[in-house]
Structure formats: C-alpha cells, structure tokens
Design a protein around this motif. Structure first.
Motif, PDB file in Angstrom:
ATOM      1  N   PHE A 287      14.820  34.205  -7.486  1.00 55.56           N
ATOM      2  CA  PHE A 287      14.608  35.590  -7.090  1.00 55.56           C
ATOM      3  C   PHE A 287      14.038  36.413  -8.244  1.00 55.56           C
ATOM      4  O   PHE A 287      13.189  37.295  -8.033  1.00 55.56           O
ATOM      5  CB  PHE A 287      15.921  36.201  -6.608  1.00 55.56           C
ATOM      6  N   ALA A 288      14.508  36.152  -9.467  1.00 56.54           N
ATOM      7  CA  ALA A 288      13.998  36.880 -10.619  1.00 56.54           C
ATOM      8  C   ALA A 288      12.507  36.636 -10.792  1.00 56.54           C
ATOM      9  O   ALA A 288      11.735  37.566 -11.088  1.00 56.54           O
ATOM     10  CB  ALA A 288      14.759  36.477 -11.875  1.00 56.54           C
ATOM     11  N   GLY A 289      12.088  35.395 -10.607  1.00 57.81           N
ATOM     12  CA  GLY A 289      10.669  35.077 -10.724  1.00 57.81           C
ATOM     13  C   GLY A 289       9.825  35.815  -9.699  1.00 57.81           C
ATOM     14  O   GLY A 289       8.778  36.400 -10.025  1.00 57.81           O
ATOM     15  N   TRP A 290      10.279  35.818  -8.429  1.00 57.90           N
ATOM     16  CA  TRP A 290       9.536  36.527  -7.382  1.00 57.90           C
ATOM     17  C   TRP A 290       9.529  38.030  -7.635  1.00 57.90           C
ATOM     18  O   TRP A 290       8.496  38.702  -7.464  1.00 57.90           O
ATOM     19  CB  TRP A 290      10.147  36.220  -6.018  1.00 57.90           C
ATOM     20  N   LEU A 291      10.671  38.593  -8.019  1.00 60.42           N
ATOM     21  CA  LEU A 291      10.757  40.034  -8.220  1.00 60.42           C
ATOM     22  C   LEU A 291       9.842  40.492  -9.347  1.00 60.42           C
ATOM     23  O   LEU A 291       9.053  41.447  -9.183  1.00 60.42           O
ATOM     24  CB  LEU A 291      12.210  40.415  -8.529  1.00 60.42           C
ATOM     25  N   VAL A 292       9.929  39.826 -10.489  1.00 59.61           N
ATOM     26  CA  VAL A 292       9.078  40.208 -11.617  1.00 59.61           C
ATOM     27  C   VAL A 292       7.609  39.999 -11.271  1.00 59.61           C
ATOM     28  O   VAL A 292       6.744  40.825 -11.617  1.00 59.61           O
ATOM     29  CB  VAL A 292       9.471  39.400 -12.875  1.00 59.61           C
ATOM     30  N   GLY A 293       7.300  38.918 -10.571  1.00 59.77           N
ATOM     31  CA  GLY A 293       5.913  38.655 -10.194  1.00 59.77           C
ATOM     32  C   GLY A 293       5.334  39.743  -9.313  1.00 59.77           C
ATOM     33  O   GLY A 293       4.199  40.208  -9.531  1.00 59.77           O
ATOM     34  N   ILE A 294       6.096  40.190  -8.314  1.00 63.16           N
ATOM     35  CA  ILE A 294       5.609  41.239  -7.411  1.00 63.16           C
ATOM     36  C   ILE A 294       5.412  42.555  -8.161  1.00 63.16           C
ATOM     37  O   ILE A 294       4.390  43.248  -8.002  1.00 63.16           O
ATOM     38  CB  ILE A 294       6.599  41.416  -6.244  1.00 63.16           C
ATOM     39  N   VAL A 295       6.383  42.915  -9.012  1.00 66.04           N
ATOM     40  CA  VAL A 295       6.272  44.168  -9.773  1.00 66.04           C
ATOM     41  C   VAL A 295       5.059  44.126 -10.700  1.00 66.04           C
ATOM     42  O   VAL A 295       4.299  45.105 -10.801  1.00 66.04           O
ATOM     43  CB  VAL A 295       7.568  44.421 -10.560  1.00 66.04           C
TER      44      VAL A 295
END
Length: 319
Positions: free
Chosen positions: A90-98
């Motif tokens: 989830f951290a990877g997806w969240l940072v990637g989207i931001v």
C-alpha cells in the motif's frame, strides 16, 4: 581535481536554474523515493520490534523456535509479518500516486479536472472490474481477520498447501508436490487453516475381534502418554491423549480410535511419530493387526470382497 568538482557542480546548478520545472519534477521524484524508503523502513522496524518482543518474552532466538512456545506467539509473528507485507504494498501505491499527481502538476497539467475525471473513470472501471475490487477487499479482510498468514498450511477449496505470500489481490500457495499456486483472493470463499491454534491427531487402530478391548486400550493409552511426555513432543502436545473407544466393528476386526491434541501444523509429523510408537508397542505385546477386507457393492446382486481374486469369481460363475 579540486577545480573539476566546483565546475561540475556549477554546470548542474546552472542547468536546474535555467530549467526550474525540470528541477521541481526531479526533486519531486527524489522526494517520493525517499518517502517510500522511509515508510518501508518504518514498517520494517515496527514489524521487527513486534517479532523481537515476542521472541524475548518466550526466550527464543529464532522464529522457528516459537513452535515450542504458546500458539498465540507464533500467530502474532505471522500476522505482523503479513500485515507488514500488505502495508509495504500500500505504501508503494500511495507514494506512487501522490508523486505522479505532483509531477503532472509541476509539468503544467491541471490536476483538479484530472482527479474529477479519474473519479468518473474509476467508477466506470469499478463496474467493469468488479472481480479486481472483490479480490482486493477479500484479501484485506482475510489479513485483518487473521484467516490465514504466511507459513500457514491451508485448504482453500481445490488447492491446499503452505501460504508463501499473501498479497492484496493474489495469495501464493505451495502444495505438497512443490507446485506454486496463484489463487485470486476473490475466488476464496472458504479457508480451512490447519496451522491455527490447535489440531487433533486421529489414529484408528484395527485389533483382532477376539481381543480384550480394555487391555488393548490401556496399552494404547500408555503408549500415547509416553509419546506425549517425550522430550521431542512434550511442548507440542497440548492435552492428555484420549481413547474414544470402538469406532467400528466388523467380522475381521474392531477399530479403536485414539486422539491426541497438538499444536496447529504439527499433526502430520505427530501422527507419523505416533504410528511408529504404536507399532513398537504392538510388537512388544505380540499383537498382530488383522487385514481389513473392503466390501464393494456389485450392482443389485449383493456384495463381494474387494480382495477376492478375479479368477475365483470366474470359477464361481462359469457362465
């Protein structure tokens, strides 16, 4: 050498000074990478702290030794590591989207209508990708409800084996033959967990029909008790063995059922070891186990013995 470094640095500074937008994009990407690394380090430290505390409380040096400790300790370690894996994803997806949104904003793209359009497109995709949404939601519920964890031996329908990875969308299960199965979480409608809490070893022993049942049961109980008190199994057996009595009766034998409560995941090894102990005990007592002939329905003509040779049947029915 001292003159080259300031010259190289001045070139970089001049480039970013003349291209502020590119500089902001680069710094955004670097900041996103740093944020992702810091998040994952924080998650790893939390997971390691929980695992280390569990090990200290039970006085062990490695996770495998926790199998000698209370079951809840092992479950806590497995659940923590599984949640850590999911949080890392989830951290990877969240940072990637931001980061993507910030880069687009720096590149001059209006993010507000993009987010609004993404909401509409996301709703449309949601209708067409219901299975994907179901996979993700079911995976999250399986993790938070502790239905299964990494290292558990499970049965999810057509596949059973050891859980090697529990992802948000797919669960990877290694079966006894070594095949790695990728099971979509949305397709898992039931989970049989062989490793959680405790399990029961069930042993059915056929004895001669004319045997003294009480005496045989006493010998079996003594054998199972000695087995449960052995150094290799003392911490893995959770309760005193039980003799449930005669499970079935036939012309060939009586079948006596014995059960032993053990830690989850230890039932197969315990059953094999207990079989060896029973074999030695029966040999000492001079008890020979009778053969059990299975009976097979043969149409409407009655029954026949499954062990009867075909030639004998032909001789009985020369037509």
């Amino acid at each position: 050498m001292d003159d080259e470094e300031p010259q190289w640095w001045s070139v970089v500074v001049d480039f970013f000074g003349d291209n502020e937008r590119i500089a902001q994009i680069v710094f955004t990407l670097i900041g996103g990478a740093i944020a992702l690394v810091l998040l994952r380090i924080a998650i790893s430290r939390i997971v390691n702290r929980v695992v280390t505390d569990v090990k200290k409380r039970h006085g062990v040096e490695d996770t495998q030794a926790l199998t000698m400790s209370p079951v809840e300790a092992m479950r806590q370690v497995q659940r923590t590591r599984t949640l850590g894996s999911v949080l890392n994803s989830f951290a990877g997806w969240l940072v990637g989207i931001v980061v993507v949104l910030m880069v687009l904003a720096e590149a001059g793209v209006s993010v507000t209508p993009l987010i609004a359009s993404a909401g509409i497109v996301g709703a449309a995709i949601g209708f067409g990708a219901q299975s994907l949404v179901r996979d993700v939601l079911n995976g999250l519920f399986m993790v938070f409800e502790d239905q299964l964890g990494v290292g558990d031996v499970v049965n999810v329908g057509e596949v059973s084996g050891v859980v090697e990875r529990l992802g948000v969308r797919v669960t990877e299960i290694r079966d006894v033959d070594g095949t790695l199965w990728f099971v979509r979480n949305g397709e898992i409608i039931r989970v049989g967990n062989y490793s959680q809490d405790w399990a029961r070893v069930v042993v059915d022993i056929p004895i001669p029909y004319e045997s003294d049942v009480s005496e045989v049961q006493d010998r079996l109980f003594e054998t199972a008790t000695a087995f449960s008190q052995h150094a290799d199994w003392r911490r893995k057996v959770l309760a005193e063995p039980e003799i449930w009595g005669i499970e079935s009766i036939s012309a060939e034998a009586l079948v006596v059922r014995m059960v032993v409560k053990v830690r989850g995941g230890e039932q197969w090894a315990a059953k094999r070891a207990l079989h060896a102990w029973i074999k030695k005990a029966l040999d000492r007592e001079g008890i020979d186990l009778p053969p059990l002939n299975r009976m097979v329905l043969d149409g409407i003509q009655g029954v026949r013995s499954a062990t009867k040779p075909a030639a004998s049947k032909a001789a009985e029915n020369p037509e």
